[in-house]
Design a protein around this motif. Structure first.
Motif, PDB file in Angstrom:
ATOM      1  N   LEU A   1      57.033  24.089 -78.712  1.00  0.00           N
ATOM      2  CA  LEU A   1      56.112  24.702 -77.740  1.00  0.00           C
ATOM      3  C   LEU A   1      55.817  26.153 -78.109  1.00  0.00           C
ATOM      4  O   LEU A   1      54.662  26.592 -78.070  1.00  0.00           O
ATOM      5  N   ALA A   2      56.865  26.896 -78.449  1.00  0.00           N
ATOM      6  CA  ALA A   2      56.682  28.307 -78.799  1.00  0.00           C
ATOM      7  C   ALA A   2      55.818  28.459 -80.049  1.00  0.00           C
ATOM      8  O   ALA A   2      54.911  29.295 -80.105  1.00  0.00           O
ATOM      9  N   ALA A   3      56.102  27.638 -81.051  1.00  0.00           N
ATOM     10  CA  ALA A   3      55.368  27.742 -82.311  1.00  0.00           C
ATOM     11  C   ALA A   3      53.903  27.366 -82.133  1.00  0.00           C
ATOM     12  O   ALA A   3      53.013  28.044 -82.673  1.00  0.00           O
ATOM     13  N   ARG A   4      53.623  26.327 -81.359  1.00  0.00           N
ATOM     14  CA  ARG A   4      52.235  25.923 -81.149  1.00  0.00           C
ATOM     15  C   ARG A   4      51.462  26.991 -80.382  1.00  0.00           C
ATOM     16  O   ARG A   4      50.305  27.273 -80.697  1.00  0.00           O
ATOM     17  N   ALA A   5      52.111  27.602 -79.404  1.00  0.00           N
ATOM     18  CA  ALA A   5      51.451  28.682 -78.670  1.00  0.00           C
ATOM     19  C   ALA A   5      51.144  29.854 -79.602  1.00  0.00           C
ATOM     20  O   ALA A   5      50.083  30.484 -79.516  1.00  0.00           O
TER      21      ALA A   5
ATOM     22  N   VAL B   1      53.733  21.505 -86.237  1.00  0.00           N
ATOM     23  CA  VAL B   1      53.134  22.626 -85.506  1.00  0.00           C
ATOM     24  C   VAL B   1      51.618  22.518 -85.592  1.00  0.00           C
ATOM     25  O   VAL B   1      50.999  22.875 -86.596  1.00  0.00           O
ATOM     26  N   ASP B   2      51.007  21.973 -84.518  1.00  0.00           N
ATOM     27  CA  ASP B   2      49.561  21.817 -84.472  1.00  0.00           C
ATOM     28  C   ASP B   2      48.915  23.000 -83.757  1.00  0.00           C
ATOM     29  O   ASP B   2      49.530  23.622 -82.868  1.00  0.00           O
ATOM     30  N   MET B   3      47.696  23.303 -84.143  1.00  0.00           N
ATOM     31  CA  MET B   3      46.962  24.388 -83.494  1.00  0.00           C
ATOM     32  C   MET B   3      46.677  24.036 -82.031  1.00  0.00           C
ATOM     33  O   MET B   3      46.505  22.871 -81.678  1.00  0.00           O
ATOM     34  N   VAL B   4      46.640  25.074 -81.190  1.00  0.00           N
ATOM     35  CA  VAL B   4      46.272  24.860 -79.783  1.00  0.00           C
ATOM     36  C   VAL B   4      44.768  25.088 -79.623  1.00  0.00           C
ATOM     37  O   VAL B   4      44.147  25.789 -80.413  1.00  0.00           O
ATOM     38  N   ASP B   5      44.213  24.455 -78.583  1.00  0.00           N
ATOM     39  CA  ASP B   5      42.784  24.598 -78.356  1.00  0.00           C
ATOM     40  C   ASP B   5      42.426  25.916 -77.671  1.00  0.00           C
ATOM     41  O   ASP B   5      41.353  26.480 -77.883  1.00  0.00           O
ATOM     42  N   TYR B   6      43.359  26.388 -76.831  1.00  0.00           N
ATOM     43  CA  TYR B   6      43.047  27.597 -76.074  1.00  0.00           C
ATOM     44  C   TYR B   6      44.295  28.467 -75.973  1.00  0.00           C
ATOM     45  O   TYR B   6      45.409  27.972 -75.768  1.00  0.00           O
ATOM     46  N   ALA B   7      44.117  29.774 -76.148  1.00  0.00           N
ATOM     47  CA  ALA B   7      45.226  30.722 -75.982  1.00  0.00           C
ATOM     48  C   ALA B   7      44.657  32.087 -75.637  1.00  0.00           C
ATOM     49  O   ALA B   7      43.525  32.422 -76.017  1.00  0.00           O
ATOM     50  N   GLU B   8      45.443  32.858 -74.918  1.00  0.00           N
ATOM     51  CA  GLU B   8      45.012  34.200 -74.505  1.00  0.00           C
ATOM     52  C   GLU B   8      46.157  35.190 -74.708  1.00  0.00           C
ATOM     53  O   GLU B   8      47.162  35.143 -73.997  1.00  0.00           O
ATOM     54  N   PRO B   9      46.040  36.082 -75.692  1.00  0.00           N
ATOM     55  CA  PRO B   9      47.066  37.108 -75.871  1.00  0.00           C
ATOM     56  C   PRO B   9      47.074  38.066 -74.682  1.00  0.00           C
ATOM     57  O   PRO B   9      46.022  38.441 -74.175  1.00  0.00           O
ATOM     58  N   VAL B  10      48.259  38.452 -74.258  1.00  0.00           N
ATOM     59  CA  VAL B  10      48.409  39.419 -73.170  1.00  0.00           C
ATOM     60  C   VAL B  10      49.073  40.655 -73.769  1.00  0.00           C
ATOM     61  O   VAL B  10      50.258  40.633 -74.100  1.00  0.00           O
TER      62      VAL B  10
ATOM     63  N   LYS C   1      52.817  41.982 -73.637  1.00  0.00           N
ATOM     64  CA  LYS C   1      53.657  41.030 -72.903  1.00  0.00           C
ATOM     65  C   LYS C   1      53.905  39.743 -73.683  1.00  0.00           C
ATOM     66  O   LYS C   1      54.997  39.172 -73.607  1.00  0.00           O
ATOM     67  N   GLY C   2      52.912  39.242 -74.416  1.00  0.00           N
ATOM     68  CA  GLY C   2      53.096  37.998 -75.145  1.00  0.00           C
ATOM     69  C   GLY C   2      51.803  37.213 -75.238  1.00  0.00           C
ATOM     70  O   GLY C   2      50.722  37.786 -75.404  1.00  0.00           O
ATOM     71  N   ILE C   3      51.898  35.885 -75.111  1.00  0.00           N
ATOM     72  CA  ILE C   3      50.726  35.025 -75.238  1.00  0.00           C
ATOM     73  C   ILE C   3      50.805  33.889 -74.226  1.00  0.00           C
ATOM     74  O   ILE C   3      51.887  33.375 -73.902  1.00  0.00           O
ATOM     75  N   LEU C   4      49.622  33.489 -73.712  1.00  0.00           N
ATOM     76  CA  LEU C   4      49.484  32.371 -72.765  1.00  0.00           C
ATOM     77  C   LEU C   4      48.615  31.325 -73.433  1.00  0.00           C
ATOM     78  O   LEU C   4      47.521  31.633 -73.918  1.00  0.00           O
ATOM     79  N   ALA C   5      49.089  30.055 -73.477  1.00  0.00           N
ATOM     80  CA  ALA C   5      48.351  29.009 -74.183  1.00  0.00           C
ATOM     81  C   ALA C   5      48.426  27.694 -73.418  1.00  0.00           C
ATOM     82  O   ALA C   5      49.328  27.477 -72.598  1.00  0.00           O
ATOM     83  N   GLU C   6      47.448  26.811 -73.712  1.00  0.00           N
ATOM     84  CA  GLU C   6      47.444  25.459 -73.181  1.00  0.00           C
ATOM     85  C   GLU C   6      47.929  24.523 -74.287  1.00  0.00           C
ATOM     86  O   GLU C   6      47.285  24.408 -75.330  1.00  0.00           O
ATOM     87  N   VAL C   7      49.078  23.866 -74.073  1.00  0.00           N
ATOM     88  CA  VAL C   7      49.653  22.965 -75.073  1.00  0.00           C
ATOM     89  C   VAL C   7      49.829  21.591 -74.435  1.00  0.00           C
ATOM     90  O   VAL C   7      50.638  21.406 -73.520  1.00  0.00           O
ATOM     91  N   ASP C   8      49.024  20.620 -74.903  1.00  0.00           N
ATOM     92  CA  ASP C   8      49.104  19.248 -74.402  1.00  0.00           C
ATOM     93  C   ASP C   8      49.002  19.201 -72.874  1.00  0.00           C
ATOM     94  O   ASP C   8      49.770  18.499 -72.189  1.00  0.00           O
TER      95      ASP C   8
END
Length: 637
Positions: A332-336, A359-368, A371-378
């Motif tokens: 999960l961490a790597a995909r994000a 480790v597959d690419m994610v369709d959507y992610a938003e760096p914060v 603080k870190g990163i927010l992503a949609e994984v599966d």
């Protein structure tokens, strides 16, 4: 050719002396005079050439003594003095050439031809016919003719001529290769970058040539001393002759007081020491720097990339939610992180791939930011970063513990709740502990200077056992540290990357560049350039410098002792001109032979035990105490 001619002259003179012994009367005298003239005229020419540039040379002392002996009709003394002096010079040249063998080996290593691809067909050409961008074909067992980049192929390259490494280095696409090295397995296609005089090998040859001709302070002093000493000997001999009315005694003093061994004692040691270092992949700028290196008693070392590997790696994966496995948390961490450009993201992704995870690419992610990163994984929301990205407040005791170990730790959250922790760190180089230990054994104080956070630096220092830690520094702060140590009377060496450490490197008594094979600027500017990216080469270089200086001192002692003994023998009437010259030339050869002992290989490196052991397994929480290169707050990004 000149060398062969000098040996022929010596042989002819020796045969004439032997023939003189086998005959009698005037023929015997004529043969002895001929023996003196055969070698004497070369010595006379050398003396006259020196006088033209206002130098009173040792050759002049010998010629005055030899001519004086002829006037005294002491044919044997004249022939013996000139023959022994010429023989000594010939042997001296031969042995000096051996001390320069490291340089001649480098010159011989320079390639002369290359196989270049023209319209995909291999064509043999001279090196000067190549241009940057040409694709050179190198087959198994062939020499690599250029500095360049591998565009295709794979193989093992023997880089001993450049780095001093005996084990072939594996090369693949995008690897850097150097002219003068040898392909021991495989086939490579190399894009030419540095050709001929622009190659790393050519720069090393120029550097070693300049270094071997560079004079140490002791050598400069002795040369100035001999400028006064030699004419002083002539004046003293003249006075002795006038006072004692003993011309033969005066001429004998000229011979035994020759400072030959004293003058040669320093340059031959420097040539041998620098040549041995070059053979082992250590370039020392010159004799002055060799002497200074022998006195180093404090080393300031940059942390990142010098004591540590300089690249963050995944060290820990902790599971906080038992419904998830360590593999799932890491996946999960790597995909994000596939959508992140943060330097730590690559460490997490690489750590997952090394453990065989997909480790597959994610369709959507938003760096914060910060603080870190927010992503949609599966179809689920995944966060990687600080606790501020989570909706449910986690227990941060484990995060604090990892941060205290000098690691950058981050929560992995699913739908706002923490399910795990991942941590990355810049791990300690496998050879760093051995290098620090070797420096300590030589009485050298090790100071780690870094711009990293205090807690990070102290974790590295604790594991390595360095003497002092200076953290959170700016480049000018490192300069101040060097000045401070010099103010304490210490001779300081600075090891850095040559970019942000430039002011401190310039201020230090000795500036050291590591891994200089790929940096032409470092080869040209560093006082000591370690061609291989191996920290233990530094204590080796300092040790070799100390051995060289000790050899110089021993040789000076032998030279002075020889003159003193001969002088006492002359005053007691037991030393003749021929015996004096024989002992003098023997002392010169002894000095050279002792210096040649520096050419013996003394570099013994073993692969550090547990290479890679400092990188913890993903499931081994707390394993490895490498230092993080992240921000002071472990969770902040």
């Amino acid at each position: 050719m000149k060398k062969m001619k000098s040996w022929r002259v010596v042989i002819v003179s020796g045969l004439l002396i032997v023939a003189s012994w086998l005959t009698q009367g005037r023929l015997s005298d004529a043969l002895m005079i001929a023996a003196a003239v055969v070698v004497g005229w070369q010595i006379a020419v050398s003396a006259i050439q020196a006088l033209r540039i206002k130098v009173i040379s040792i050759d002049l002392l010998v010629m005055v003594a030899a001519i004086g002996a002829l006037f005294l009709q002491n044919w044997w003394e004249s022939a013996a003095v000139t023959f022994l002096f010429a023989l000594g010079k010939a042997l001296e040249r031969a042995t000096l050439n051996k001390t320069r063998k490291a340089l001649s080996d480098l010159v011989d290593a320079a390639p002369e031809t290359a196989t270049v691809l023209r319209d995909d067909e291999p064509v043999q050409v001279e090196i000067w016919e190549l241009v940057p961008g040409d694709i050179v074909l190198v087959r198994n067992g062939e020499q690599i003719p250029v500095d360049g980049r591998v565009v295709s192929g794979r193989g093992g390259v023997d880089e001993a001529t450049i780095t001093g490494e005996s084990v072939p280095a594996e090369k693949a696409e995008d690897s850097e290769v150097f002219a003068g090295t040898w392909l021991r397995s495989g086939v490579l296609r190399v894009e030419a970058v540095g050709i001929g005089a622009d190659s790393t090998l050519a720069k090393i040859i120029r550097r070693v040539e300049d270094a071997q001709d560079d004079k140490a302070k002791t050598q400069t002093f002795l040369e100035k001393f001999s400028q006064w000493y030699t004419p002083g000997v002539m004046v003293a001999a003249l006075l002795v002759g006038l006072i004692t009315r003993n011309t033969e005694l005066a001429l004998t003093l000229l011979v035994i007081a020759c400072p030959g061994a004293l003058v040669i004692s320093i340059p031959v040691s420097i040539v041998a020491g620098i040549g041995r270092a070059a053979k082992d992949g250590v370039l020392i700028k010159g004799g002055e720097y060799l002497e200074t290196s022998a006195k180093v008693d404090a080393v300031v070392v940059d942390k990142t990339g010098t004591l540590t590997n300089g690249t963050p790696v995944l060290t820990n994966v902790d599971v906080l939610d038992p419904s998830y496995s360590a593999e799932q948390v890491l996946t999960l961490a790597a995909r994000a992180e596939t959508a992140s450009e943060h330097p730590l993201a690559e460490a997490i992704i690489r750590g997952a791939e090394d453990r065989g995870l997909q480790v597959d690419m994610v369709d959507y992610a938003e760096p914060v930011t910060g603080k870190g990163i927010l992503a949609e994984v599966d179809g689920v929301s995944v966060t990687v970063g600080s606790a501020e990205l989570l909706e449910v407040a986690p227990d941060n005791a484990r995060i604090l513990e990892l941060n205290e170990q000098g690691k950058t730790a981050m929560y992995v959250g699913v739908n706002g709740a923490a399910v795990g922790i991942v941590a990355v760190a810049d791990t300690i180089r496998a050879d760093a502990p051995a290098a620090v230990d070797a420096l300590h054994k030589r009485g050298v104080k090790v100071i780690m200077a870094t711009g990293d956070a205090e807690r990070v630096a102290r974790n590295v220092a604790a594991e390595l056992g360095v003497d002092e830690v200076r953290a959170e520094l700016l480049p000018e702060d490192k300069l101040d540290i060097v000045k401070e140590l010099q103010g304490q009377g210490l001779t300081v060496a600075m090891v850095g990357d040559g970019v942000n450490d430039t002011p401190a490197l310039a201020q230090a008594d000795i500036g050291v560049a590591m891994g200089a094979a790929g940096s032409p600027a470092a080869i040209e500017t560093a006082d000591i350039a370690l061609m291989a990216d191996k920290l233990p080469r530094l204590p080796y270089a300092l040790s070799l410098a100390q051995r060289t200086v000790r050899t110089m001192k021993v040789n000076i002692g032998i030279a002075l002792f020889t003159v003193a003994v001969l002088l006492a023998g002359v005053l007691l009437g037991d030393v003749t001109m021929s015996i004096g010259m024989l002992v003098h030339e023997a002392s010169v050869l002894i000095v050279i032979v002792i210096a040649m002992l520096l050419l013996r290989p003394t570099l013994h490196e073993e692969e550090p035990a547990g290479v890679g052991a400092r990188v913890a397994d993903a499931e081994a929480a707390g394993a490895g105490a490498g230092a993080a290169s992240g921000a002071a707050s472990g969770a902040a990004r």
